[in-house]
Each structure stands twice: as C-alpha cells, then as structure tokens.
Motif scaffolding. Structure first.
Motif, mmCIF file in Angstrom:
data_model
loop_
_atom_site.group_PDB
_atom_site.id
_atom_site.type_symbol
_atom_site.label_atom_id
_atom_site.label_comp_id
_atom_site.label_asym_id
_atom_site.label_seq_id
_atom_site.Cartn_x
_atom_site.Cartn_y
_atom_site.Cartn_z
ATOM 1 N N THR A 45 -8.344 -11.028 6.386
ATOM 2 C CA THR A 45 -8.951 -11.588 7.669
ATOM 3 C C THR A 45 -7.759 -11.026 8.576
ATOM 4 O OG1 THR A 45 -9.131 -13.848 6.351
ATOM 5 C CG2 THR A 45 -9.033 -13.580 8.447
ATOM 6 N N GLY A 46 -6.602 -10.664 8.606
ATOM 7 C CA GLY A 46 -5.364 -10.697 8.895
ATOM 8 C C GLY A 46 -4.817 -9.050 8.784
ATOM 9 N N ILE A 47 -6.365 -8.307 8.935
ATOM 10 C CA ILE A 47 -6.104 -6.568 8.470
ATOM 11 C C ILE A 47 -6.452 -6.502 10.598
ATOM 12 C CG2 ILE A 47 -7.095 -4.554 8.166
ATOM 13 C CD1 ILE A 47 -8.043 -5.284 5.687
ATOM 14 N N PRO A 48 -5.250 -5.327 11.186
ATOM 15 C CA PRO A 48 -5.509 -5.251 12.158
ATOM 16 C C PRO A 48 -7.035 -4.533 12.866
ATOM 17 C CG PRO A 48 -3.124 -4.996 11.687
ATOM 18 C CD PRO A 48 -3.857 -5.180 10.607
ATOM 19 N N SER A 49 -7.556 -4.877 13.123
ATOM 20 C CA SER A 49 -8.871 -3.801 13.821
ATOM 21 C C SER A 49 -8.531 -2.222 13.726
ATOM 22 C CB SER A 49 -9.258 -4.093 14.766
ATOM 23 O OG SER A 49 -8.690 -4.180 16.033
ATOM 24 N N ILE A 50 -7.228 -1.867 14.834
ATOM 25 C CA ILE A 50 -7.513 -0.526 14.337
ATOM 26 C C ILE A 50 -6.672 -0.059 13.264
ATOM 27 C CG2 ILE A 50 -4.501 -0.538 15.054
ATOM 28 C CD1 ILE A 50 -5.883 1.615 16.777
ATOM 29 N N VAL A 51 -5.960 -0.854 11.955
ATOM 30 C CA VAL A 51 -5.409 -0.271 10.878
ATOM 31 C C VAL A 51 -7.497 -0.739 9.984
ATOM 32 C CG1 VAL A 51 -5.075 -0.997 8.657
ATOM 33 C CG2 VAL A 51 -3.684 -1.312 10.402
ATOM 34 N N ALA A 52 -7.992 -0.718 10.133
ATOM 35 C CA ALA A 52 -9.681 -0.518 9.315
ATOM 36 C C ALA A 52 -10.058 0.331 9.791
ATOM 37 C CB ALA A 52 -10.400 -2.077 10.166
ATOM 38 N N GLY A 53 -10.287 0.784 11.065
ATOM 39 C CA GLY A 53 -10.254 1.845 11.876
ATOM 40 C C GLY A 53 -10.037 3.001 10.729
ATOM 41 N N LEU A 54 -8.442 3.571 10.465
ATOM 42 C CA LEU A 54 -7.678 4.017 10.164
ATOM 43 C C LEU A 54 -8.525 4.430 9.142
ATOM 44 C CD1 LEU A 54 -4.264 3.578 11.599
ATOM 45 C CD2 LEU A 54 -5.519 5.592 12.210
ATOM 46 N N PHE A 55 -8.500 3.222 7.920
ATOM 47 C CA PHE A 55 -8.781 3.270 7.354
ATOM 48 C C PHE A 55 -10.278 3.989 6.424
ATOM 49 C CE2 PHE A 55 -12.573 1.117 4.536
ATOM 50 C CZ PHE A 55 -11.740 1.976 3.003
ATOM 51 N N ALA A 56 -11.193 3.729 8.003
ATOM 52 C CA ALA A 56 -12.868 4.154 7.440
ATOM 53 C C ALA A 56 -12.101 6.085 8.048
ATOM 54 C CB ALA A 56 -13.162 3.997 8.375
ATOM 55 N N PHE A 57 -11.306 6.171 8.752
ATOM 56 C CA PHE A 57 -10.875 7.572 9.046
ATOM 57 C C PHE A 57 -10.373 8.750 7.827
ATOM 58 C CE2 PHE A 57 -8.296 10.420 10.325
ATOM 59 C CZ PHE A 57 -9.118 11.757 11.031
ATOM 60 N N ALA B 236 -12.317 -2.542 -1.631
ATOM 61 C CA ALA B 236 -12.547 -2.015 -0.951
ATOM 62 C C ALA B 236 -11.194 -2.538 -0.191
ATOM 63 C CB ALA B 236 -13.045 -2.740 0.642
ATOM 64 N N LEU B 237 -10.245 -3.287 -0.864
ATOM 65 C CA LEU B 237 -8.869 -3.596 0.036
ATOM 66 C C LEU B 237 -7.935 -2.647 -0.992
ATOM 67 C CD1 LEU B 237 -8.240 -7.317 0.364
ATOM 68 C CD2 LEU B 237 -7.585 -5.476 1.719
ATOM 69 N N ALA B 238 -7.743 -2.362 -2.159
ATOM 70 C CA ALA B 238 -7.545 -1.506 -3.137
ATOM 71 C C ALA B 238 -7.481 0.358 -2.084
ATOM 72 C CB ALA B 238 -8.009 -1.405 -4.548
ATOM 73 N N ALA B 239 -8.440 0.179 -1.796
ATOM 74 C CA ALA B 239 -9.582 1.965 -1.373
ATOM 75 C C ALA B 239 -8.312 1.765 0.105
ATOM 76 C CB ALA B 239 -10.373 1.712 -0.769
ATOM 77 N N VAL B 240 -8.091 0.476 1.171
ATOM 78 C CA VAL B 240 -7.778 0.851 1.996
ATOM 79 C C VAL B 240 -6.031 1.056 2.397
ATOM 80 C CG1 VAL B 240 -6.824 -0.693 4.491
ATOM 81 C CG2 VAL B 240 -9.263 -0.874 3.166
ATOM 82 N N ALA B 241 -5.757 0.781 0.495
ATOM 83 C CA ALA B 241 -4.359 0.231 0.294
ATOM 84 C C ALA B 241 -3.923 2.603 -0.104
ATOM 85 C CB ALA B 241 -3.471 -0.221 -0.409
ATOM 86 N N LEU C 74 0.250 1.961 9.360
ATOM 87 C CA LEU C 74 0.532 1.568 7.548
ATOM 88 C C LEU C 74 1.877 0.237 8.130
ATOM 89 C CD1 LEU C 74 -0.559 1.459 4.575
ATOM 90 C CD2 LEU C 74 1.764 3.121 4.532
ATOM 91 N N VAL C 75 2.461 1.303 8.289
ATOM 92 C CA VAL C 75 4.078 0.174 9.082
ATOM 93 C C VAL C 75 3.000 -1.081 9.273
ATOM 94 C CG1 VAL C 75 5.991 -0.483 10.254
ATOM 95 C CG2 VAL C 75 5.613 1.807 9.134
ATOM 96 N N LEU C 76 2.304 -1.230 10.810
ATOM 97 C CA LEU C 76 1.223 -2.186 10.843
ATOM 98 C C LEU C 76 0.659 -3.457 10.224
ATOM 99 C CD1 LEU C 76 0.744 -4.139 13.737
ATOM 100 C CD2 LEU C 76 -1.001 -2.397 13.825
ATOM 101 N N PHE C 77 0.355 -2.395 9.151
ATOM 102 C CA PHE C 77 0.062 -3.373 8.325
ATOM 103 C C PHE C 77 0.474 -4.290 7.634
ATOM 104 C CE2 PHE C 77 -2.971 -3.145 4.205
ATOM 105 C CZ PHE C 77 -3.670 -4.241 4.194
ATOM 106 N N VAL C 78 1.759 -3.618 6.846
ATOM 107 C CA VAL C 78 2.868 -3.831 6.165
ATOM 108 C C VAL C 78 3.445 -6.061 7.074
ATOM 109 C CG1 VAL C 78 5.240 -3.901 5.645
ATOM 110 C CG2 VAL C 78 2.897 -2.034 4.731
#
Lengths: 363, 315
Positions: A186-198, B36-41, B288-292
């Motif tokens: 829930t707390g993932i910033p939307s731009i980080v989600a975009g970066l992840f997909a990229f 999915a979350l592990a993949a994000v990291a 990544l810094v923002l995520f943290v």
C-alpha cells in the motif's frame, strides 16, 4: 398549551438558557464581520486606487474578525469556557470551508478551460502529425482503457483470491506475512512501481530503452492489488459465520460454500472496492510516464511499442508544447476534464453498486 | 480445515479435487504477492547497483558520487512532505471533527463524500491547477511574507515571480493528503466510546471540553498514524513536483525563492524519459532510496497502530 408555555417563558426566565447567546447570534456576528471587513477593504482599496475589489481578502479578514468577535462576545455574556467552545466551533467550521476552496476552484477551472477543446475531434483523432491546433486524445483514451483493463484483469483475480485466502484459509505465519506485505505494498510510491516494471522488463528483454503498455499494466496492478485485497477482505469478513456453518451443515464442500455463499453475499462490496481501485489507478501518471512512455499515434498492441495514456497525454501536452502554446494547453485542460469525468463516473458507479446490490438484511 | 485431522475416531472430511484446486489457487495468489514484492526489491537493487559504485558525473549537477547526487533530492523530498503535513494535519483534524462531531448528523455523511472527492482528482490535474491557478494567485502573499517576515530565513531573498516555489508545492501536496488524513481521523473519532462522550457532557463539559477530554486522547495514536500515512503519500507524490518546480540541486530552507530543491520522485519523472546508460541506473537507485524512506515512515505508522490495538482498553 402553546400559549401557556409562551406566557410562562416570559413570566419566569428559564435559568438553563439564561446568560447564553441566542441561536441566531453567531450567524449575525459572522455576517456582520464580513460586512465590516468588506467595507474596510473596499475603502482602503479605493483610497489606494486599486482597480478591483478583493473579495478573498475581505472574507479572510472577516473570518479572523469573526473568530475574535465571537470569543469576546461569548466571554462577556457566557463566560470563558463557553467562549472557548464557540471559538473552536468557528475554527473547525472554517477548516472545513478552507478544504472546500481548492475543490471548488479546481472543478471550476477544469470545466472552464477544458470546455474549449471538449469536442468531437478530441475523441476521434490522435495526435499523429499534429503540430498546432486540432488533433485529439483518442490514442491516449484507448491506451488508458487497454492498460487499466489489463491491470484490472491481473489485480482482481489475484486480489480477490488473496482476500479469500486471508479470510477463509489463512492461519499462521503465511497469513501474517501476506497481511504485512500487503500493508507494505500500500505504501509503495507510484513512481517506484513504474521503476520496478521498467527494471524487470529491461532486464528480461535486455532492451535498455524498453517501453510498452503491458509494463504499465504491471506497474498499475502493483498499486491496485493491495487496494483490492484490503476492500475485499473487509467485505468477506463481515459475511456472517452462520451462513458458512449452515452451508457446511448441509454437506456443501468448502470451495462451493465460498463460491456460492460467501462471495455472492459480499459481491456488492467487492465490486464497489474494485471500481474504486480502478478509479484510483486510472489517474496515475508517474509509472506510465516511466514504463509506457508516450507517443502521438494509435497503438492497440500493449506488448510492443510506446503507448500513450490520458494522464501522460495531459502531462506531455503541458510540459512539451510546440510553437502554438495555446493549442497544447487547451488540449491538456480538455484531457484533464475527461480524466476527472471518468473518475467521477467510476466513483458514482461504485456508490450505485453499493446501494443497489447490497445484500438484503433480515429486518 | 482441509481434512488434516488424523486422530482416530474423528470423521475426516472427504478431500475433493475441486476443493484442493481452489485452496491451491488461493494460496498461490497470496504467494504471488510475496513473490511480487521480492521481485520489486531484487529488480530495483539489480538495476541500481551500477549507480552505487559507478561514476555518475554525467547526471545533472555533476555530482562526485551517487550519495552527493541523492542528498539534495532526499532533502527536498522530506522537506516538502514535512511542510505539506504541517498544513494538512491541523486542517484535517478540524475537518474530521467537523464531520464527526459538529455537522448536523443528516448531512455529515454527504460532507464526508465531498472531501473524498478531493482524493479522486488525479495528481496531474492538481499539477495543472497548481501552475495555472494557485501559483499566480499566491505571489502577493509571498511578497507580503518577504516584506514583513523577510528576517526569517524561510522568506529571505528574492521572491520568485512565477510563484512556483517549494511552498506552493507543499500547499498542493497538503490539499492532496488532506482527504487521506481526514478519512482516517474521522473513522477514529467516530470510534470514541459513546459512554466517554456522554459522561463528559453529563459532567457539564462544553462540546470542546468533551472533545479535548474524551475524543482527542482516545484518538491520539490514530491521529499520529494517519499523519504518518499522509506523509508517506506526500513523499512519493511525483507529478505536482515535476510540473511545478524548476528544480535546482540545492539544500535550501528558503520557501519563496526561485532556487528550490527538487524531490526524488519529481526528479525521476523529469529526467527518466530522456535518460540512457548509467543515468537510468542512477535514477532507479534514487527510486530505491525513496522506497526505503517511505517504507520506514509507513512502518512507524503501522507500529503505532499495532501498539494502540494492543493497549486500547476501549473495546
């Protein structure tokens, strides 16, 4: 009867209402304060030769004067404690009105500015080979529908099944872990989600400049899944246990109980939650800017090539205008208007679903 | 539940294939979230690793290394979110109190919907509104602040003529997080035990005294966590910053000048579409810094909520 009470009131003063301001007093003081400040602002403005009458300043100063005046008057008539109570009441109501200001201003601006290009061409043409006036957002609207549709197609089954797991099966560490990580999501910033997909598609395909619609759908579903899980979980939890037990007692297997009894009972709430989740992600700009990119042409294939979406269309029209600035800004506003209309309609639909399909209660 | 009871004498439920399939698909969906979350990291770390060790001098501002690059951005992120929270929190508490305890009961729900409408407006529209309406309208106020409060470091120096400063951004961010904080606070205020409220009123308390003695102490942990969740949202907000600010990579507390620190999210949105090579890695690393940062803020919020659930005697 009425005459009797009225005459008694005049004869014996009611001690409970004695020393209290009458009900009309705060409103009268409020209007009085506004009038006084309007007069002062108008006089000062006229004296200094200002062109227009600054109504915002007058109301603002009037409101401050009101808060002071209501405190002083209540202090004199009712005492310190009542004065503080009235002061806070005024403050709290002011806070609410302040929050309404941006909403009203925003709705007004978007409608006024967006109406200029809210025409047929806007919905039937793309921006291909358009450098000045004209053109439309068809490519962006189609892109938004495709990407959001795909995101919903991914998130609804995953989110709903996860909610079913958490409510019907979940025990022990796995359920706790899933609950915790849904909160994290829930707390993932939307731009980080975009970066992840990229990052994921860039690593898998080996293409460092990867852009496509499906990447946007993945990013959006990352944002949408936790919303769907949360709302569906809440809805499944309020299905009364008696229904499940009655079903088991009739020998119905568990999966059929869930599919035929639990989910149909909660379906209105679930549908509402899904609609609100779609409304939330349909306005997302940042992840789509990153991973879906933007283009001026139609693209129906989410698996290859850049794909414009409505929010990104608004952003690029405003940020990268051509020589004819006004045409680009007008298109941006029209896009914003369409976007707001879509979101409003989705929210209305959600409320309608909740109202129309709510389970019948016994009494 | 699914026929795991093996003690003798107990009747075992029949295991149907359909039951198994359904259970497995439910657990797979839950597992997919963890994957999915592990993949994000994993993917974020993998893509940002080159930036942590490599040469990022090609980035805007010619930074010596990655940390020099990210420091002003991280500062801007936290600073703008903090300012937004500073405006939004008192207003939200006021609005929530108005809806839960002051407004006539018949219209209270409708007023709640109205505030929720604010949450439905897409951020890019807020960005347009901030540029076209708020920024020009607010310049006179900045002039006034600069003239009379210019001795404070926050309003010193030259006022930006466009009004597109970090303070404007913070105001728009505040408008965006008000509905979130308000709806959470409203829920919490409504949960105040009715008996506490009635007891306070019965002892002769005014409405404000009742709120101060019964509602606010009960809701304090909830208010704190609502504020943290709003802060988390403000930290990650991208479009308003990207559209409103013409960024400079500076660490500056001045609120009204043209030299404004950008934020991590805004910086990514502005630079990512044209980035290539190590710049992409560096931008993902800032993500990544923002995520943290948001993870830490949200975890604190959850921790406060959990602690409240454990110690609340109200239920």
């Amino acid at each position: 009867m009425a005459v009797a009470t009225a005459s008694r009131r005049t004869a014996v003063p009611n001690r409970l209402t004695h020393g209290r301001l009458p009900k009309w007093a705060p409103w009268t003081i409020l209007i009085g304060c506004w009038a006084v400040m309007s007069a002062i602002v108008g006089l000062v403005g006229a004296a200094s030769g200002a062109a227009g009458f600054d109504i915002a300043l007058a109301i603002f100063l009037g409101q401050i004067l009101f808060l002071v005046a209501i405190w002083v008057i209540a202090y004199l008539v009712e005492g310190g404690r009542q004065a503080k109570d009235r002061f806070v009441t005024g403050l709290v109501a002011t806070a609410f009105v302040i929050a309404l200001l941006p909403l009203v201003s925003l709705a007004y601006t978007v409608v006024v500015n967006g109406a200029a290009r809210f025409d047929v061409a806007f919905f039937t043409e793309s921006m291909r080979n358009v450098v000045g006036e004209g053109g439309g957002a068809l490519h962006a609207i189609v892109g938004t529908l495709i990407i959001t549709g795909l995101a919903a197609l991914i998130s609804v089954p995953v989110g709903l099944l996860t909610a079913v797991y958490l409510v019907e099966y979940g025990r022990g560490w796995l359920a706790r872990a899933i609950t915790f990580f849904v909160d994290v999501m829930t707390g993932i910033p939307s731009i980080v989600a975009g970066l992840f997909a990229f990052a994921m598609f860039a690593l898998i395909t080996g293409n460092a400049g990867y852009r496509s619609g499906i990447g946007g759908a993945i990013a959006l579903s990352l944002l949408m899944i936790p919303v769907v899980v949360r709302s569906s979980e809440e809805m499944l939890r309020i299905v009364p246990n008696e229904l499940r037990e009655a079903s088991y007692a009739l020998g119905v297997p568990k999966y059929a109980t869930i599919l035929r009894i639990v989910i149909p009972t909660a379906i209105a709430g679930i549908a509402t939650g899904v609609t609100i989740a779609i409304a939330r992600v349909i306005g997302e700009t940042a992840p789509l800017l990153i991973v879906a990119g933007f283009t001026t042409s139609m693209n129906y294939d989410p698996f290859s090539g850049r794909m414009s979406t409505l929010p990104v269309f608004v952003y690029t029209q405003y940020m990268n205008p051509g020589a004819d600035l006004a045409a680009y800004t007008e298109r941006a506003w029209a896009g914003a208007l369409v976007l707001i209309l879509i979101v409003m309609v989705l929210n209305l639909v959600a409320r309608l679903i909740a109202k129309l399909f709510a389970p019948k209660t016994g009494r | 539940m699914t026929a795991t009871a093996t003690e003798p004498g107990r009747i075992r439920a029949k295991v149907r294939p359909a039951d198994r399939t359904f259970f497995i698909s439910a657990i797979a969906a839950g597992g997919l979230i963890l994957v999915a979350l592990a993949a994000v990291a994993v993917f974020l770390i993998a893509e940002s690793a080159p930036a942590f060790v490599g040469d990022v001098s090609a980035m805007n501002g010619d930074p010596a290394n990655f940390w020099v690059y990210v420091a002003p951005l991280a500062f801007g992120t936290v600073w703008s979110a903090f300012l937004a929270l500073l405006f939004a929190l008192p207003l939200s508490i006021g609005i929530a109190l108005f809806i839960s305890h002051y407004a006539p009961r018949r219209v209270a729900q409708g007023l709640g919907y109205v505030i929720d409408l604010l949450a439905a407006v897409p951020s890019v529209v807020f960005g347009l509104w901030g540029i076209k309406v708020l920024a020009p309208a607010i310049v006179p106020i900045y002039d006034w602040l600069n003239q009379y409060l210019g001795w404070l470091p926050f309003f010193a120096g030259q006022v930006d003529r466009t009004g597109r400063t970090i303070l404007t951004v913070a105001i728009v961010l505040a408008v965006m997080i008000i509905p979130i904080i308000t709806s959470l606070c409203r829920e919490i205020f409504l949960q105040t035990p009715k008996l506490h409220e009635e007891a306070a009123l019965a002892l002769g308390a005014t409405r404000w005294e009742m709120i101060r003695m019964a509602v606010l102490p009960f809701g304090r942990p909830g208010i704190i966590s609502a504020a943290m969740l709003g802060l988390g949202r403000a930290l990650g907000e991208t479009m308003v910053v990207a559209m409103l600010l013409s960024p400079a990579l500076v660490i500056s507390f001045v609120l009204t000048s043209g030299q404004n620190p950008s934020t991590i999210a805004g910086n990514i949105a502005l630079n990512f579409p044209e980035a290539h090579g190590i710049a992409v890695n560096a931008l993902i690393a800032t993500g990544l810094v923002l995520f943290v940062i948001t993870l830490v803020v949200n975890s604190v919020a959850r921790w406060v909520i959990a602690r409240r659930a454990a110690f609340s005697g109200a239920n």
